[in-house]
Design an enzyme around this catalytic site. Structure first.
Site, PDB file in Angstrom:
ATOM      1  N   SER A 166       0.704  -1.167   0.336  1.00 53.10           N
ATOM      2  CA  SER A 166      -0.080  -0.195  -0.212  1.00 53.10           C
ATOM      3  C   SER A 166       1.046   0.968   0.149  1.00 53.10           C
ATOM      4  CB  SER A 166      -1.010   0.106   1.443  1.00 53.10           C
ATOM      5  OG  SER A 166      -1.694   1.723   1.579  1.00 53.10           O
ATOM      6  N   TYR A 179      -2.257  -1.056  10.503  1.00 53.11           N
ATOM      7  CA  TYR A 179      -2.228  -0.910   8.688  1.00 53.11           C
ATOM      8  C   TYR A 179      -0.776  -0.776   8.112  1.00 53.11           C
ATOM      9  CZ  TYR A 179      -3.979  -0.931   3.978  1.00 53.11           C
ATOM     10  OH  TYR A 179      -3.923  -1.382   2.654  1.00 53.11           O
TER      11      TYR A 179
HETATM   12  N1  LIG Z   1      -8.409  -1.244  -2.323  1.00 56.94           N
HETATM   13  C1  LIG Z   1      -7.725   0.127  -1.952  1.00 56.94           C
HETATM   14  O1  LIG Z   1      -7.766   0.816  -2.522  1.00 56.94           O
HETATM   15  C2  LIG Z   1      -6.506  -1.070  -1.619  1.00 56.94           C
HETATM   16  C3  LIG Z   1      -5.342   0.078  -1.570  1.00 56.94           C
HETATM   17  C4  LIG Z   1      -4.277  -0.245  -1.325  1.00 56.94           C
HETATM   18  C5  LIG Z   1      -3.776  -1.843  -1.201  1.00 56.94           C
HETATM   19  N2  LIG Z   1      -5.157  -2.483  -1.144  1.00 56.94           N
HETATM   20  C6  LIG Z   1      -3.942  -4.000  -0.567  1.00 56.94           C
HETATM   21  O2  LIG Z   1      -4.774  -4.404  -1.495  1.00 56.94           O
HETATM   22  C7  LIG Z   1      -5.188  -6.105  -1.095  1.00 56.94           C
HETATM   23  C8  LIG Z   1      -6.907  -6.332  -1.296  1.00 56.94           C
HETATM   24  O3  LIG Z   1      -7.661  -5.515  -0.899  1.00 56.94           O
HETATM   25  P1  LIG Z   1      -9.116  -5.257  -1.011  1.00 56.94           P
HETATM   26  O4  LIG Z   1      -8.874  -3.761  -0.798  1.00 56.94           O
HETATM   27  O5  LIG Z   1      -8.936  -6.222  -1.937  1.00 56.94           O
HETATM   28  O6  LIG Z   1      -9.985  -5.462   0.488  1.00 56.94           O
HETATM   29  P2  LIG Z   1     -10.736  -6.905   0.320  1.00 56.94           P
HETATM   30  O7  LIG Z   1     -12.188  -6.391  -0.266  1.00 56.94           O
HETATM   31  O8  LIG Z   1     -11.372  -6.077   1.760  1.00 56.94           O
HETATM   32  O9  LIG Z   1     -10.365  -7.831   0.254  1.00 56.94           O
HETATM   33  C9  LIG Z   1      -9.704  -8.502   1.085  1.00 56.94           C
HETATM   34  C10 LIG Z   1      -9.410 -10.111   1.267  1.00 56.94           C
HETATM   35  O10 LIG Z   1      -9.350 -10.076   2.793  1.00 56.94           O
HETATM   36  C11 LIG Z   1      -9.580 -11.291   2.947  1.00 56.94           C
HETATM   37  N3  LIG Z   1      -9.342 -11.557   4.732  1.00 56.94           N
HETATM   38  C12 LIG Z   1      -8.712 -10.800   5.780  1.00 56.94           C
HETATM   39  N4  LIG Z   1      -8.694 -10.522   7.180  1.00 56.94           N
HETATM   40  C13 LIG Z   1      -8.593 -12.266   6.901  1.00 56.94           C
HETATM   41  C14 LIG Z   1      -8.106 -13.117   7.388  1.00 56.94           C
HETATM   42  N5  LIG Z   1      -8.102 -13.353   8.760  1.00 56.94           N
HETATM   43  N6  LIG Z   1      -8.050 -14.672   7.178  1.00 56.94           N
HETATM   44  C15 LIG Z   1      -7.832 -14.726   5.947  1.00 56.94           C
HETATM   45  N7  LIG Z   1      -8.601 -13.298   5.247  1.00 56.94           N
HETATM   46  C16 LIG Z   1      -9.270 -13.028   5.207  1.00 56.94           C
HETATM   47  C17 LIG Z   1     -11.251 -11.244   3.092  1.00 56.94           C
HETATM   48  O11 LIG Z   1     -11.939 -11.981   3.576  1.00 56.94           O
HETATM   49  P3  LIG Z   1     -13.528 -11.657   4.208  1.00 56.94           P
HETATM   50  O12 LIG Z   1     -14.264 -11.340   2.682  1.00 56.94           O
HETATM   51  O13 LIG Z   1     -14.236 -13.318   4.384  1.00 56.94           O
HETATM   52  O14 LIG Z   1     -13.495 -10.923   4.850  1.00 56.94           O
HETATM   53  C18 LIG Z   1     -10.475 -10.746   1.917  1.00 56.94           C
HETATM   54  O15 LIG Z   1     -11.468 -12.002   1.405  1.00 56.94           O
HETATM   55  C19 LIG Z   1      -5.190  -5.769   0.354  1.00 56.94           C
HETATM   56  O16 LIG Z   1      -3.162  -6.480   1.114  1.00 56.94           O
HETATM   57  C20 LIG Z   1      -4.894  -4.464   0.854  1.00 56.94           C
HETATM   58  O17 LIG Z   1      -4.028  -3.726   2.123  1.00 56.94           O
HETATM   59  C21 LIG Z   1      -5.811  -2.456  -1.620  1.00 56.94           C
END
Ligand SMILES: NC(=O)c1ccc[n+]([C@@H]2O[C@H](COP(=O)([O-])OP(=O)(O)OC[C@H]3O[C@@H](n4cnc5c(N)ncnc54)[C@H](OP(=O)(O)O)[C@@H]3O)[C@@H](O)[C@H]2O)c1
Length: 268
Positions: A166, A179
């Site tokens: 991130s 985070y």
């Molecule tokens: N979206 C953005 O703008 C953004 C920006 C920078 C970085 N990122 C990074 O991109 C990655 C994906 O993020 P996203 O935006 O796609 O997030 P998201 O929509 O919240 O998805 C996160 C996923 O991780 C799973 N997860 C969370 N806690 C867990 C645990 N304890 N055990 C197993 N699985 C778990 C969730 O499962 P459940 O659905 O079952 O809870 C979900 O499937 C992350 O590393 C995030 O930090 C995202």
């Protein structure tokens, strides 16, 4: 491609890299957090391009939806691994390694994508238990999984580990607490593991900052933002495919250990 779902078909028109339809054929890739957001997009896209995908995540129903889509739309063999990374220990990671070896005989990639956002609170008030949970899921679990799966990665001709980071893992920002710190740690883990595996030369390790992406986590972090103005997860999948596919004529791969930004990678 005929089996691209609408968001993927739309994103493909703007990709900076056009992989062959079978770019990932014969490869097995583990995606954590594969039930939602960027992880679900990566899992489905990898399957569309021929990879067998191991879908690890917390909510079985979400994993089943991704699995069902892959089964209905691709000829690949996905498996579901419901697991809460908050409670991941060495024995369950070792069991996962054993079942991947038994099912596929190989592992060519891991996307350490699952992540918790945690509290958005000043350090002075950050709940200690939540801090520990975020560090466990975002950085300790990727370490435990990588350690357990190292033998399989090392046995592959070519393997790629993507650590999803991130912007706040590269420059600290007020109120992003555990985070932000966890992503700095993941960046460090990425560089350490890249340096350790560089000489052998067949495991490439990268950290990837997706940048703002239309997902549940983004909505939680920026509730007032209009989601229509935020890129879909599929818009980053050309970079994911480029890295996972590995060497191919005409391609220059980033050096192992590189810190990449999904939104700018080909313009740098
Ligand atoms: N979206 C953005 O703008 C953004 C920006 C920078 C970085 N990122 C990074 O991109 C990655 C994906 O993020 P996203 O935006 O796609 O997030 P998201 O929509 O919240 O998805 C996160 C996923 O991780 C799973 N997860 C969370 N806690 C867990 C645990 N304890 N055990 C197993 N699985 C778990 C969730 O499962 P459940 O659905 O079952 O809870 C979900 O499937 C992350 O590393 C995030 O930090 C995202």
């Amino acid at each position: 491609m005929s089996n691209a779902y609408p968001e993927l078909a739309e994103a493909q028109q703007h990709w900076r890299y056009s992989p062959a339809d079978d770019a990932l054929a014969g490869r097995t890739i583990l995606v954590t957090g594969a039930g939602d957001g960027i992880g679900a997009a990566a899992a489905k896209t990898f399957a569309v391009y021929g990879a067998n995908v191991v879908l690890l995540g917390r909510t079985r129903q979400k994993l089943e939806a991704v699995f069902d889509w892959i089964e209905a739309n691709t000829a690949t063999e996905a498996v579901i691994v419901p697991a809460d990374l908050e409670h991941l220990a060495a024995d369950s990671a070792a069991a996962l390694a054993g079942s991947i070896e038994e099912t596929y005989g190989t592992l060519n990639g891991i996307v350490h994508n699952a992540s918790l956002l945690g509290a958005r609170t000043p350090v002075a008030h950050y709940p200690i238990a939540e801090w520990q949970r975020v560090l466990q899921v975002n950085v300790t679990a990727p370490f435990i999984l990588t350690q357990a799966l190292y033998g399989l990665l090392d046995a592959a001709d070519d393997a790629c580990v993507l650590n999803i980071s991130s912007s706040v893992g590269r420059e600290g920002r007020a109120y992003w607490g555990a985070y932000s710190v966890s992503k700095f740690a993941l960046e460090g883990f990425s560089q350490v593991f890249a340096d350790e595996t560089e000489t052998a030369g067949h495991i490439r390790v990268y950290s990837v900052n997706p940048g703002a992406t239309r997902t549940a986590m983004r909505k939680a972090a920026y509730p007032m933002e209009n989601p229509d103005e935020v890129p879909a997860a599929e818009s980053h999948m050309d970079l994911f495919l480029y890295l996972m596919e590995g060497a191919k004529a005409g391609k220059t791969l980033p050096e192992t250990g590189a810190q990449l930004d999904a939104r700018t990678w080909m313009r740098q």
